[in-house]
Design an enzyme around this catalytic site. Structure first.
Site, PDB file in Angstrom:
ATOM      1  N   HIS A 101       0.845  -1.116  -0.048  1.00 35.66           N
ATOM      2  CA  HIS A 101      -0.103   0.148  -0.049  1.00 35.66           C
ATOM      3  C   HIS A 101       0.939   1.272   0.118  1.00 35.66           C
ATOM      4  O   HIS A 101       1.909   1.322   0.476  1.00 35.66           O
ATOM      5  CB  HIS A 101      -1.115   0.053   1.148  1.00 35.66           C
ATOM      6  CG  HIS A 101      -0.239  -0.462   2.398  1.00 35.66           C
ATOM      7  ND1 HIS A 101       0.041  -1.517   2.989  1.00 35.66           N
ATOM      8  CD2 HIS A 101       0.111   0.617   3.692  1.00 35.66           C
ATOM      9  CE1 HIS A 101       0.610  -1.528   4.032  1.00 35.66           C
ATOM     10  NE2 HIS A 101       0.763  -0.132   4.458  1.00 35.66           N
ATOM     11  N   HIS A 103       0.974   5.289   0.845  1.00 34.91           N
ATOM     12  CA  HIS A 103       0.283   6.192   1.776  1.00 34.91           C
ATOM     13  C   HIS A 103       0.608   7.713   0.993  1.00 34.91           C
ATOM     14  O   HIS A 103       1.695   7.810   0.580  1.00 34.91           O
ATOM     15  CB  HIS A 103       1.079   6.327   3.150  1.00 34.91           C
ATOM     16  CG  HIS A 103       0.997   5.115   4.052  1.00 34.91           C
ATOM     17  ND1 HIS A 103      -0.010   5.293   5.072  1.00 34.91           N
ATOM     18  CD2 HIS A 103       1.598   4.193   4.049  1.00 34.91           C
ATOM     19  CE1 HIS A 103       0.465   4.044   5.793  1.00 34.91           C
ATOM     20  NE2 HIS A 103       1.335   3.404   5.462  1.00 34.91           N
TER      21      HIS A 103
HETATM   22  P1  AMP Z   1       1.739   0.264   7.355  1.00 33.83           P
HETATM   23  O1  AMP Z   1       2.157   0.835   8.714  1.00 33.83           O
HETATM   24  O2  AMP Z   1       2.596   0.911   6.259  1.00 33.83           O
HETATM   25  O3  AMP Z   1       1.445  -1.034   7.091  1.00 33.83           O
HETATM   26  O4  AMP Z   1       0.277   0.897   7.112  1.00 33.83           O
HETATM   27  C1  AMP Z   1      -0.885   0.275   7.334  1.00 33.83           C
HETATM   28  C2  AMP Z   1      -1.989   1.490   7.525  1.00 33.83           C
HETATM   29  O5  AMP Z   1      -3.029   0.989   7.314  1.00 33.83           O
HETATM   30  C3  AMP Z   1      -1.853   2.121   8.934  1.00 33.83           C
HETATM   31  O6  AMP Z   1      -1.585   3.602   8.362  1.00 33.83           O
HETATM   32  C4  AMP Z   1      -3.570   1.906   9.285  1.00 33.83           C
HETATM   33  O7  AMP Z   1      -3.889   3.094   9.924  1.00 33.83           O
HETATM   34  C5  AMP Z   1      -4.133   1.613   7.986  1.00 33.83           C
HETATM   35  N1  AMP Z   1      -5.209   0.483   8.319  1.00 33.83           N
HETATM   36  C6  AMP Z   1      -5.264  -0.534   8.996  1.00 33.83           C
HETATM   37  N2  AMP Z   1      -6.470  -1.337   8.927  1.00 33.83           N
HETATM   38  C7  AMP Z   1      -7.313  -0.273   8.146  1.00 33.83           C
HETATM   39  C8  AMP Z   1      -8.749  -0.221   7.672  1.00 33.83           C
HETATM   40  N3  AMP Z   1      -9.465  -1.455   8.012  1.00 33.83           N
HETATM   41  N4  AMP Z   1      -9.148   0.586   6.851  1.00 33.83           N
HETATM   42  C9  AMP Z   1      -8.357   1.699   6.908  1.00 33.83           C
HETATM   43  N5  AMP Z   1      -6.914   1.764   6.965  1.00 33.83           N
HETATM   44  C10 AMP Z   1      -6.364   0.653   7.848  1.00 33.83           C
END
Ligand code: AMP
Ligand code: ZN
Length: 138
Positions: A101, A103
Site C-alpha cells: 500500500h 500512503h
Molecule cells: P503500514 O504501517 O505502512 O503497514 O500502514 C498500514 C496502514 O493501514 C495504517 O496507517 C493503518 O492506519 C491503516 N489501516 C489498517 N486497517 C485499516 C482499515 N481497515 N481501513 C483503513 N486503513 C486501515
C-alpha cells in the site's frame, strides 16, 4: 492472486467496506482509518503483493501514475501545502499490513508532523562502497 486471510485483499475487492475515494479494475484508493493528517489516503492494488519487491513493473507504473492523480485531487480538495508519499516494506520499516500500500499524506504548514529520519554525515568512501554494491546488484 488474492489472499484469503489478507485485510487489504478484502478491502480492495470490496468484501470489507472502506471509505473509498476511487476504484478501478486494478486499484482501490481509500481513507486511512488512523490518519496521520487530514486526507491521508491509501492506494492498494486489487492483486495481492506482500511488498515492493513482489510487484511487477506494469502494476508499479500504473500505480504511480494513479498516485499522481490522487495527489493533485488531494491538493485541490484540501488545499494542503505539501504531501508525503510513504511506502513501508518489512516490519523494521514500519509495515503493519502485509499487502502493498502507498500512503499519500497531505501536509499543512505548522502541522508539526515528524516523518524525519536521523541522517548522519557519510564519508565519501562509505558512499562509494555502498554505491558499487547496489550498482552491481541491479
Ligand atoms: P503500514 O504501517 O505502512 O503497514 O500502514 C498500514 C496502514 O493501514 C495504517 O496507517 C493503518 O492506519 C491503516 N489501516 C489498517 N486497517 C485499516 C482499515 N481497515 N481501513 C483503513 N486503513 C486501515
Ligand atoms: Zn492482500
Amino acid at each position: 492472486m488474492i489472499k484469503d486471510d489478507c485485510l487489504f485483499c478484502k478491502i480492495a475487492s470490496g468484501s470489507i467496506p472502506s471509505a473509498t475515494v476511487y476504484e478501478d479494475s486494478n486499484f482501490r484508493v481509500f481513507m486511512d482509518v488512523n490518519p496521520a493528517s487530514k486526507g491521508h489516503c491509501l492506494i492498494v492494488p486489487r492483486e495481492h503483493f506482500d511488498n515492493v519487491y513482489d510487484m511487477d513493473a506494469e502494476t508499479a507504473g500504473r500505480l504511480f501514475s494513479l498516485a499522481t492523480g490522487i495527489a493533485r485531487a488531494q491538493r485541490k480538495a484540501l488545499k494542503c501545502d505539501g504531501l508525503n508519499i510513504v511506502q513501508n516494506n518489512g516490519a523494521v520499516a514500519g509495515q503493519t499490513v502485509n499487502h502493498f500500500h502507498l500512503h499519500l499524506i497531505p501536509r499543512y504548514e505548522g502541522d508539526g508532523m515528524n516523518l524525519l529520519w536521523n541522517p548522519h554525515k557519510a564519508e565519501p568512501e562509505e558512499l562509494e562502497e555502498v554505491r558499487k554494491m547496489i550498482r552491481k546488484s541491479i
